[in-house]
Design a protein around this motif. Sequence first.
Motif, mmCIF file in Angstrom:
data_model
loop_
_atom_site.group_PDB
_atom_site.id
_atom_site.type_symbol
_atom_site.label_atom_id
_atom_site.label_comp_id
_atom_site.label_asym_id
_atom_site.label_seq_id
_atom_site.Cartn_x
_atom_site.Cartn_y
_atom_site.Cartn_z
ATOM 1 N N ASN A 171 0.891 -1.082 -0.080
ATOM 2 C CA ASN A 171 0.151 0.129 -0.104
ATOM 3 C C ASN A 171 0.787 1.237 -0.136
ATOM 4 O O ASN A 171 1.660 1.501 0.993
ATOM 5 N N LEU A 172 0.726 2.265 -0.924
ATOM 6 C CA LEU A 172 1.681 3.394 -0.884
ATOM 7 C C LEU A 172 0.772 4.498 -0.495
ATOM 8 O O LEU A 172 -0.204 4.815 -0.939
ATOM 9 N N PHE A 173 1.452 5.313 0.322
ATOM 10 C CA PHE A 173 1.169 6.326 1.174
ATOM 11 C C PHE A 173 1.912 7.621 0.527
ATOM 12 O O PHE A 173 3.114 7.645 0.329
ATOM 13 N N GLN A 174 1.507 8.738 0.683
ATOM 14 C CA GLN A 174 2.052 10.157 0.301
ATOM 15 C C GLN A 174 1.667 11.063 1.281
ATOM 16 O O GLN A 174 0.453 11.217 1.456
ATOM 17 N N GLY A 175 2.452 12.069 1.708
ATOM 18 C CA GLY A 175 2.290 12.900 2.560
ATOM 19 C C GLY A 175 3.311 13.952 2.900
ATOM 20 O O GLY A 175 4.196 13.868 2.139
ATOM 21 N N THR A 176 3.474 14.804 3.617
ATOM 22 C CA THR A 176 4.204 16.086 3.886
ATOM 23 C C THR A 176 4.524 15.790 5.262
ATOM 24 O O THR A 176 3.905 16.246 6.253
ATOM 25 N N VAL A 177 5.984 15.951 5.633
ATOM 26 C CA VAL A 177 6.284 16.387 6.982
ATOM 27 C C VAL A 177 7.369 17.454 7.042
ATOM 28 O O VAL A 177 8.174 17.281 6.143
#
Length: 243
Positions: A171-177
Amino acid sequence: MFSKLFSVLLAFTAVSVLSTPLQKRGAVLTAQFATEEEAGGRFILENNLWGEASADSGSQSSQVTATNGNTLTWKTTYNWVDANLDLREGLGKELSAISSIPTTWTWSYTNPSSDLVADVSYDLWLSGSSSGTGASSTSTFEIMVWLSSRGGAGPAGSQIGTANVGGVTWNLFQGTVATWTVFSFVAQSEITNFNADLLPFFTFLSANHGLSTSQFLVQAQAGTEPFEGSATLSTAAYSISIN
């Protein structure tokens, strides 16, 4: 990213299964961000007490228990955050100049509590500069590979699809930190004996999500993030190289 603060008790105990003579154990690290070079400087173990000042209570100690060439075992006992094992060789290369990133990680849980919420992950950092560092203003991308996600633990951002890498569907997730983009590949079922090449994860992102191969790999970590509960996580063998 291995930078959250948790109020849990989790023992990270390494158990050697290597058959050849082992080098001496490392020192027991107890101070915040205490480090020790291992395997002739190839790795560095960090006692990562990020957020210690904001905790009500807690403690942590970390120790490499055995090394055998480029393979080692380590343990961390704590009631907050985590310990990271950091590769120190082969970094600062453009992705286009890397031919493979072979790794092995054999681990298991003992007596995990029913409320355990935790992950076991690789944490790989990219920068636009060969002298950049992970989790800093020079970071551009953080690529995580989650071998385990128990109790509903989840990465930054939201799921954007799935990816088949190395014959496994993730499962591929994308976000910003902070200022960098995080891509997280989360195994759909727990992988406790991982023997693979990490480079195809970058290749997938380059082919499907515009990741430039001119980015520099500046940090390669492995560790665990506990959120709730208790357990013993035993690592039998760990190794990684950048070729």
